[in-house]
Design a protein around this motif. Structure first.
Motif, short mmCIF file in Angstrom:
data_model
loop_
_atom_site.label_atom_id
_atom_site.label_comp_id
_atom_site.label_asym_id
_atom_site.label_seq_id
_atom_site.Cartn_x
_atom_site.Cartn_y
_atom_site.Cartn_z
N GLY A 89 0.71 -1.14 0.03
CA GLY A 89 -0.04 -0.18 -0.05
C GLY A 89 0.70 1.23 0.07
N LEU A 90 2.13 1.04 -0.36
CA LEU A 90 2.89 2.33 -0.37
C LEU A 90 3.18 2.89 -2.03
CD1 LEU A 90 5.77 0.75 1.80
CD2 LEU A 90 3.93 2.27 2.42
N ASP A 91 3.60 3.92 -2.05
CA ASP A 91 3.73 4.61 -3.47
C ASP A 91 5.28 4.71 -3.88
OD1 ASP A 91 3.25 6.18 -5.80
OD2 ASP A 91 3.19 8.18 -4.47
N PRO A 92 5.65 3.72 -4.58
CA PRO A 92 7.02 3.77 -4.82
C PRO A 92 7.41 4.76 -6.02
CG PRO A 92 5.99 2.08 -6.17
CD PRO A 92 4.85 2.63 -5.09
N TRP A 93 8.79 5.48 -5.81
CA TRP A 93 8.93 6.34 -6.75
C TRP A 93 10.43 6.54 -7.45
CZ3 TRP A 93 12.41 10.53 -7.27
CH2 TRP A 93 12.02 11.33 -8.41
N GLY A 94 10.70 6.40 -8.43
CA GLY A 94 11.94 6.50 -8.87
C GLY A 94 12.74 5.09 -9.32
N HIS A 95 13.88 5.18 -9.84
CA HIS A 95 14.29 3.98 -10.50
C HIS A 95 15.53 3.51 -9.60
CE1 HIS A 95 12.06 5.03 -13.87
NE2 HIS A 95 12.66 6.33 -13.68
N SER A 96 15.89 3.87 -8.27
CA SER A 96 16.96 3.48 -7.59
C SER A 96 16.50 2.14 -6.83
CB SER A 96 17.66 4.61 -6.62
OG SER A 96 18.71 3.90 -5.96
N LEU A 97 17.11 1.07 -7.26
CA LEU A 97 16.89 0.02 -6.21
C LEU A 97 17.12 0.11 -4.83
CD1 LEU A 97 16.88 -1.25 -9.21
CD2 LEU A 97 17.60 -3.44 -8.18
N ALA A 98 18.37 0.91 -4.79
CA ALA A 98 19.09 1.08 -3.15
C ALA A 98 18.17 1.83 -2.74
CB ALA A 98 20.33 1.86 -3.42
N TRP A 99 17.37 3.11 -3.25
CA TRP A 99 16.33 3.86 -2.45
C TRP A 99 15.09 2.85 -2.31
CZ3 TRP A 99 11.53 5.35 -3.35
CH2 TRP A 99 11.10 6.31 -2.63
N LEU A 100 14.74 2.23 -2.96
CA LEU A 100 13.43 1.28 -2.76
C LEU A 100 13.69 0.48 -1.84
CD1 LEU A 100 12.43 0.86 -6.63
CD2 LEU A 100 11.17 2.16 -4.86
N ILE A 101 15.07 -0.05 -1.33
CA ILE A 101 15.23 -0.99 -0.31
C ILE A 101 15.41 -0.18 0.83
CG2 ILE A 101 16.80 -2.23 0.86
CD1 ILE A 101 17.33 -3.65 -2.03
N LYS A 102 16.29 1.08 1.06
CA LYS A 102 16.48 1.86 2.09
C LYS A 102 15.21 2.56 2.69
CE LYS A 102 20.94 3.51 0.88
NZ LYS A 102 21.73 4.70 0.46
N ASP A 103 14.28 2.90 1.70
CA ASP A 103 13.04 3.53 2.28
C ASP A 103 12.05 2.88 2.58
OD1 ASP A 103 14.60 5.72 2.07
OD2 ASP A 103 13.40 6.84 0.88
N LEU A 104 12.04 1.36 2.26
CA LEU A 104 11.03 0.41 2.72
C LEU A 104 10.99 0.24 4.08
CD1 LEU A 104 9.07 -1.70 1.14
CD2 LEU A 104 10.87 -3.28 1.61
N PRO A 105 9.60 0.68 4.68
CA PRO A 105 9.56 0.73 6.15
C PRO A 105 9.37 -0.62 6.72
CG PRO A 105 7.57 1.45 4.95
CD PRO A 105 8.64 1.30 3.76
N GLY A 106 9.36 -0.93 7.95
CA GLY A 106 9.03 -2.19 8.54
C GLY A 106 10.14 -3.35 8.53
N GLU A 107 9.68 -4.44 8.99
CA GLU A 107 10.52 -5.45 9.33
C GLU A 107 10.92 -6.08 7.83
OE1 GLU A 107 10.05 -10.17 10.55
OE2 GLU A 107 9.21 -8.62 12.18
N ARG A 108 10.14 -6.18 6.79
CA ARG A 108 10.62 -6.36 5.43
C ARG A 108 11.80 -5.41 4.96
NH1 ARG A 108 4.74 -6.70 4.61
NH2 ARG A 108 4.33 -8.89 4.43
N GLY A 109 11.74 -4.14 5.19
CA GLY A 109 12.84 -3.22 4.91
C GLY A 109 13.90 -3.53 5.51
N GLU A 110 13.80 -3.95 6.73
CA GLU A 110 15.13 -4.27 7.66
C GLU A 110 15.99 -5.53 6.89
OE1 GLU A 110 16.77 -2.84 10.13
OE2 GLU A 110 15.28 -0.96 9.71
N ARG A 111 15.02 -6.55 6.67
CA ARG A 111 15.68 -7.84 6.11
C ARG A 111 16.26 -7.65 4.78
NH1 ARG A 111 11.09 -10.12 8.06
NH2 ARG A 111 10.15 -10.50 6.01
N LEU A 112 15.56 -6.78 3.79
CA LEU A 112 16.15 -6.60 2.49
C LEU A 112 17.26 -5.69 2.62
CD1 LEU A 112 12.62 -6.20 0.56
CD2 LEU A 112 14.24 -8.12 0.57
N ARG A 113 17.64 -4.97 3.39
CA ARG A 113 18.68 -3.96 3.50
C ARG A 113 20.20 -4.72 3.40
NH1 ARG A 113 15.04 -1.35 6.46
NH2 ARG A 113 14.54 0.59 5.85
N SER A 114 20.11 -5.97 3.83
CA SER A 114 21.19 -6.79 3.54
C SER A 114 21.66 -6.88 2.27
CB SER A 114 21.25 -8.32 4.30
OG SER A 114 20.19 -9.09 3.39
N LEU A 115 20.54 -6.68 1.31
CA LEU A 115 20.66 -7.16 -0.20
C LEU A 115 21.22 -5.64 -0.81
CD1 LEU A 115 17.60 -8.88 -1.02
CD2 LEU A 115 20.16 -9.84 -0.91
#
Length: 137
Positions: free
Chosen positions: A56-82
């Motif tokens: 239910g979030l609004d993704p913006w931009g083309h940077s995968l790093a940004w899309l990971i860094k700004d992903l909130p919650g536990e999912r975002g935390e887990r994906l930060r290793s990538l």
């Protein structure tokens, strides 16, 4: 939008990401390394945007790093290793496509089989983790 509709929209984006990855492999086999590397980046971007949409979030931009860094919650935390994989793919967004992005070279001349293989492997790993994150909710 209901949670079920968000999940279905996220799934649509992830399915397209998987198709982009498959197309990238076909381009690799055809010796089109710059294009294969670009589709690896696109697969990662679409998969991450699908996860954002499913949440239910609004993704913006083309940077995968940004899309990971700004992903909130536990999912975002887990994906930060990538993040290292995301950063490697981010570097492929422009120079794989434009003849003026690399001094004196065009993408066709600049990218190797090994670079395309590595990009596709990074994208594959990202998609596996994103699929898991999508299936959690």
């Amino acid at each position: 939008m209901s949670a079920e509709k968000r999940r279905l929209e996220g799934e649509r984006w992830l399915l397209q990401a998987e198709d982009d990855l498959e197309a990238g492999r076909a381009l690799l086999a055809a010796g089109k390394y710059a294009q294969a590397a670009f589709l690896a980046q696109q697969a990662g971007e679409k998969a991450l945007k699908g996860l954002w949409l499913a949440l239910g979030l609004d993704p913006w931009g083309h940077s995968l790093a940004w899309l990971i860094k700004d992903l909130p919650g536990e999912r975002g935390e887990r994906l930060r290793s990538l993040l290292p994989l995301a950063l490697a793919l981010d570097k492929l967004y422009i120079p794989t496509r434009y003849p003026d992005a690399l001094p004196g070279l065009i993408p066709k001349e600049a990218y190797t089989r090994e670079e395309a293989e590595e990009a596709l492997a990074h994208a594959q790993l990202l998609l596996v983790h994103i699929r898991q994150a999508l299936n959690e909710g």
